[in-house]
Structures are given as C-alpha cells and as structure tokens.
Design a protein around this motif. Structure first.
Motif, mmCIF file in Angstrom:
data_model
loop_
_atom_site.group_PDB
_atom_site.id
_atom_site.type_symbol
_atom_site.label_atom_id
_atom_site.label_comp_id
_atom_site.label_asym_id
_atom_site.label_seq_id
_atom_site.Cartn_x
_atom_site.Cartn_y
_atom_site.Cartn_z
ATOM 1 N N GLY A 267 -6.362 14.971 -7.032
ATOM 2 C CA GLY A 267 -6.175 14.978 -5.590
ATOM 3 C C GLY A 267 -6.917 13.889 -4.852
ATOM 4 O O GLY A 267 -7.207 14.029 -3.661
ATOM 5 N N VAL A 268 -7.242 12.779 -5.543
ATOM 6 C CA VAL A 268 -7.918 11.658 -4.903
ATOM 7 C C VAL A 268 -7.038 10.412 -4.996
ATOM 8 O O VAL A 268 -6.613 10.032 -6.087
ATOM 9 N N ASP A 269 -6.749 9.817 -3.842
ATOM 10 C CA ASP A 269 -6.011 8.550 -3.799
ATOM 11 C C ASP A 269 -6.996 7.504 -3.276
ATOM 12 O O ASP A 269 -7.454 7.582 -2.136
ATOM 13 N N LEU A 270 -7.304 6.513 -4.097
ATOM 14 C CA LEU A 270 -8.467 5.650 -3.877
ATOM 15 C C LEU A 270 -8.081 4.218 -3.496
ATOM 16 O O LEU A 270 -7.295 3.570 -4.200
ATOM 17 N N TYR A 271 -8.653 3.749 -2.372
ATOM 18 C CA TYR A 271 -8.403 2.403 -1.860
ATOM 19 C C TYR A 271 -9.746 1.709 -1.640
ATOM 20 O O TYR A 271 -10.672 2.292 -1.067
ATOM 21 N N LYS B 256 -9.822 20.552 -0.734
ATOM 22 C CA LYS B 256 -9.290 21.330 -1.860
ATOM 23 C C LYS B 256 -7.791 21.557 -1.701
ATOM 24 O O LYS B 256 -7.296 21.842 -0.615
ATOM 25 N N ASP B 257 -7.077 21.388 -2.813
ATOM 26 C CA ASP B 257 -5.633 21.658 -2.890
ATOM 27 C C ASP B 257 -4.776 20.730 -2.022
ATOM 28 O O ASP B 257 -3.612 21.019 -1.751
ATOM 29 N N LYS B 258 -5.365 19.637 -1.571
ATOM 30 C CA LYS B 258 -4.592 18.631 -0.848
ATOM 31 C C LYS B 258 -5.030 17.251 -1.322
ATOM 32 O O LYS B 258 -6.132 17.077 -1.815
ATOM 33 N N MET B 259 -4.169 16.262 -1.138
ATOM 34 C CA MET B 259 -4.548 14.897 -1.478
ATOM 35 C C MET B 259 -5.567 14.391 -0.459
ATOM 36 O O MET B 259 -5.391 14.552 0.745
ATOM 37 N N LEU C 252 0.828 -1.204 0.000
ATOM 38 C CA LEU C 252 0.000 0.000 0.000
ATOM 39 C C LEU C 252 0.866 1.260 0.000
ATOM 40 O O LEU C 252 0.591 2.215 -0.728
ATOM 41 N N ILE C 253 1.917 1.231 0.818
ATOM 42 C CA ILE C 253 2.822 2.386 0.877
ATOM 43 C C ILE C 253 3.471 2.633 -0.486
ATOM 44 O O ILE C 253 3.622 3.772 -0.930
ATOM 45 N N ALA C 254 3.854 1.536 -1.159
ATOM 46 C CA ALA C 254 4.505 1.664 -2.477
ATOM 47 C C ALA C 254 3.581 2.310 -3.505
ATOM 48 O O ALA C 254 4.058 3.001 -4.419
ATOM 49 N N PHE C 255 2.278 2.091 -3.363
ATOM 50 C CA PHE C 255 1.324 2.647 -4.326
ATOM 51 C C PHE C 255 0.733 3.984 -3.881
ATOM 52 O O PHE C 255 -0.128 4.542 -4.566
ATOM 53 N N ARG C 256 1.193 4.507 -2.755
ATOM 54 C CA ARG C 256 0.654 5.769 -2.246
ATOM 55 C C ARG C 256 0.811 6.897 -3.271
ATOM 56 O O ARG C 256 1.868 7.057 -3.892
ATOM 57 N N ASP C 257 -0.263 7.655 -3.438
ATOM 58 C CA ASP C 257 -0.301 8.831 -4.332
ATOM 59 C C ASP C 257 -0.108 8.490 -5.802
ATOM 60 O O ASP C 257 0.003 9.390 -6.638
ATOM 61 N N LYS C 258 -0.053 7.221 -6.129
ATOM 62 C CA LYS C 258 0.004 6.819 -7.536
ATOM 63 C C LYS C 258 -1.414 6.850 -8.108
ATOM 64 O O LYS C 258 -2.368 6.467 -7.443
ATOM 65 N N GLN C 259 -1.535 7.315 -9.352
ATOM 66 C CA GLN C 259 -2.870 7.435 -9.939
ATOM 67 C C GLN C 259 -3.349 6.069 -10.436
ATOM 68 O O GLN C 259 -3.389 5.789 -11.636
ATOM 69 N N ILE C 260 -3.723 5.260 -9.484
ATOM 70 C CA ILE C 260 -4.246 3.938 -9.779
ATOM 71 C C ILE C 260 -5.106 3.508 -8.587
ATOM 72 O O ILE C 260 -4.808 3.850 -7.444
ATOM 73 N N GLN D 153 -8.300 14.716 5.672
ATOM 74 C CA GLN D 153 -7.851 14.237 4.365
ATOM 75 C C GLN D 153 -8.168 12.754 4.157
ATOM 76 O O GLN D 153 -7.888 12.213 3.091
ATOM 77 N N ILE D 154 -8.754 12.118 5.177
ATOM 78 C CA ILE D 154 -9.076 10.695 5.088
ATOM 79 C C ILE D 154 -10.588 10.512 5.146
ATOM 80 O O ILE D 154 -11.249 10.942 6.090
ATOM 81 N N ILE D 155 -11.137 9.885 4.107
ATOM 82 C CA ILE D 155 -12.562 9.541 4.067
ATOM 83 C C ILE D 155 -12.658 8.020 4.083
ATOM 84 O O ILE D 155 -12.129 7.353 3.195
ATOM 85 N N ALA D 156 -13.312 7.476 5.108
ATOM 86 C CA ALA D 156 -13.411 6.025 5.244
ATOM 87 C C ALA D 156 -14.874 5.605 5.360
ATOM 88 O O ALA D 156 -15.595 6.099 6.229
#
Length: 404
Positions: A114-118, A85-88, A15-23, A55-58
């Motif tokens: 600005g969306v990192d999706l899990y 806004k303006d943050k991941m 998960l850490i390796a894929f952080r902020d990657k657009q996938i 910044q965390i929506i769960a």
C-alpha cells in the motif's frame, strides 16, 4: 519564492502512467528545474481522482522544518507512522540525497504494502552504481530538464513571434521561475548566479571535497565557452595550463564528472556510424540552460549555431532519445538520435542560405547508407525543402512540434 505553475504535461503523464505500479519513481534533474512543482501538480491530480489528503505524505528534505528527517531512522519512522491502513499511501520525498542512507529507507518503504513511492534528487551520484545496486530493478528514473522552448512559448499565452521569443528564451533562461522575472534583467542574472553558485560551490565542491573552487569554476567556464566543440580532458588541461591555470587531466576529469552529475553539463559521446561502435574520445558538451551561459560569460563569443545546437540537443533528450555525435569517416553528423524504434540523423546550422554551407551540411547525410530519416534544422525562415530525401526544416517549428 512563488513559481508559476506550468503544467509540464509530458512529465505529468509519465507519473500518471506509473501510478500504483510497484516501482520507485525517481525524478532527477538540476536544481530549480521544476521537480518539486511537478510533484505538487501530480498531488493535485491525485486529489482530483479522489485521493484523500491523509493518503499523501510529502517531505522536502531541503526544508529546515524537516531537518531531523535527514537521519534515516527518523525519516523511516515519520513515514511509517503516517501510512494509511487498507488504502494506498502516496509518499513524496523531495531532494532525497540529503538523507544519509536513503537507499535503505527506500528499500524498506518499497516492500511495504500500500505504498506508492515518489522521490526527487538533484545529483546523478545518488544513482551511481554502488547506490543503485541496493535498489536495483526497483526504480524507474524520470529525467527532468528546465522548460522546453515550446513550454516557454505556451507560457506567454500565444504562439506568434517565434524568432523574438526564441531570443528571449535564450537570454531570460529556461528555468521556470525566470518567467516570474521577465523583463528584469538584473534580477534574472542574480537568480541564475544563485543557482550556479549553489551547484558549484555548495553541492559540487562540498560533496567532492574540492578545496580550489576557482579551478572548478575555470573548468566550468571553459566547457560553457566551448559548447558544441569536440573536447578531451587533455585538450582542456593543456589549454587551461597554457592560459596560466595549471591543471592535470585527472583533475579535469574529476571536475567534469562532478559537473555532469549535477546536471549542469551534459556529455554527448561519439558514435561511429559505419562501424556501429561507441567511441570513447573527443566528446561534446552542452549546458543545461543558455541563460546560465550568458550569466557566466556575458554575450561575448555568441556562436548562434552552437547555441542552437545546444537547444536541439536538450530537446532530443526531452523527447526520449539517446543522443550521440556521429562520425562517418572524416565527416561529422551533429546528432544521431536513437530510440527503440529507429535512428534519426540531424545536422544543425544557423543558416544554409549560402550554397557552400548547404553543401557542407548535406555531405555527411548523403554518405549515410541507410533509410532512416535525415534532417537539417536551421533558423532560416524559408519553406521546408527536400534534397533527395534529406529534409530541411525550420528549427523553431521543429521545437514547437509543428513538423514530424
């Protein structure tokens, strides 16, 4: 229900390796294997790195508090209005298959900046061809299993007495919450029975509109009772019919696929080593947790070798291999483990102290005409041995990562 927080290091690192990657990160696996917990651990990691709470929506779609969000428009609106806004913004959607049109929701969130999706899901159907097409090339699947033997041992606080702990690992189950019930045999059985019934009755029967759940359970019992044996849908149908449970091959195939999709059963296909071809018949099946098998069948027909084989198969999956049953002329290699770099061949046997057994396990490996590693894994507590390049290793040491 409080679950002991075991740091699932390999999954956390992915998960850490894929952080902020657009996938889109999609974690799949059987119910109660720890998917929600690893997302909580990862959220704690993000906070330790300076990510703010807002910044965390769960969202856990199995939680009745979020029931209305199973409607795709509601889920999309809920997440959209909470984006920072303006943050991941890190968005975690647990058990996404409960949302009717989740691919459309994921696709829309994916294209927003600005969306990192899990995402997590307890059924492989969610990534079946028609669904995956909608988010094709936009997701990576992280396949999760219950605790490995090593994780189980480390949770006890020391690495001594591996043989005793291996027995406990099998009997007490590899599901994380079972650790909270150590020594409480009845409670563990009731817990596993709850998982099994939820998957078979609630998930599989309901989703596949199966009216005869007893027949579905009969197929599951047959597979659980025949781990490590070559099976075909015809063989299952014929055997069950001769035992008074009349069923046709198409129904068996439907039920098998449903069990596989729910990650309660895994199918190992066969591979022709000489012809380098994948074979379409006589697959082997393994169960996700031996504790579930004990719960369903009791301790009868406990084949120590096949149970070890089951444990080894799941460990090879954890280590990222594609795993097949090898065929070489009339001989069989238990596992052909492939990754992008190499192939490794494994034979698995409870013991090879008997000379005839040793020769039987060596014979298929000796016929393989390549230079890839060839290993025999056993429960024998003997020093490691080498037979002209074929290594014999203690299986528990191997499971602990104490050998190459």
């Amino acid at each position: 229900m409080t679950v002991q927080r075991i740091e699932r290091k390999e999954y956390l690192e992915k998960l850490i390796a894929f952080r902020d990657k657009q996938i889109i990160k999609i974690i799949t696996g059987i119910r109660r294997c720890g998917k929600s917990t690893i997302m909580e651990i990862y959220q704690d990691y993000l906070k330790s790195q300076g990510v703010l709470d807002e910044q965390i929506i769960a969202v856990n779609l199995e939680d009745y508090d979020f029931y209305e969000l199973r409607e795709p428009r509601n889920l999309h609106a809920y997440v959209k209005e909470r984006l920072v806004k303006d943050k991941m913004t890190y968005v975690f959607l647990d058990e996404i298959q409960h949302c009717e049109d989740f691919p459309g929701v994921l696709d829309s969130l994916f294209i927003k900046k600005g969306v990192d999706l899990y995402v997590t899901g307890s059924n492989a159907y969610m990534l079946s061809s028609e669904i995956a097409t909608l988010i094709s090339g936009r997701y990576v699947e992280i396949r999760m299993l219950p605790l490995s033997f090593k994780e189980y041992v480390l949770s006890t606080g020391d690495t001594g007495g591996l043989a005793r702990k291996y027995t406990a690992y099998l009997e007490n189950s590899s599901f994380p919450y079972a650790l909270e019930l150590t020594g409480q045999t009845k409670e563990i059985r009731d817990y596993l029975d709850g998982i099994y019934n939820t998957i078979v009755v609630k998930d599989i029967a309901k989703r596949n509109r199966i009216p005869d759940t007893m027949m579905l359970e009969s197929v599951a019992r047959f597979v659980f009772d025949n781990i490590g044996n070559q099976l075909s849908t015809k063989k299952i149908a014929d055997t069950m019919t001769s035992n008074g449970r009349k069923i046709d091959t198409k129904t068996v195939e439907k039920y098998l696929n449903a069990l596989i999709e729910s990650f309660i059963v895994y199918q190992a296909k066969r591979y022709n080593i000489k012809g380098k071809q994948y074979l379409k018949t006589l697959e082997k099946y393994y169960v996700v947790d031996i504790g579930l098998r004990y719960m369903l069948l009791g301790s009868r027909s406990t084949d120590v070798g096949h149970i070890l084989e089951n444990v080894i198969y799941l460990e090879l999956l954890r280590r990222g291999y594609d795993v097949y049953v090898g065929k070489l002329d009339e001989l069989e290699i238990d596992f052909v483990a492939m990754d992008s770099k190499r192939i490794t061949y494994y034979q698995v046997s409870a013991s090879v102290r008997d000379e005839k057994t040793l020769q039987r396990e060596l014979a298929p490996l000796q016929k393989i005409n390549d230079h890839y590693p060839k290993i025999i894994l056993t429960l024998d507590e003997d020093p490691e041995a080498d037979y002209e390049g074929i290594r014999r290793i203690n299986a528990l040491d191997w499971l602990m990562g104490m050998t190459d």
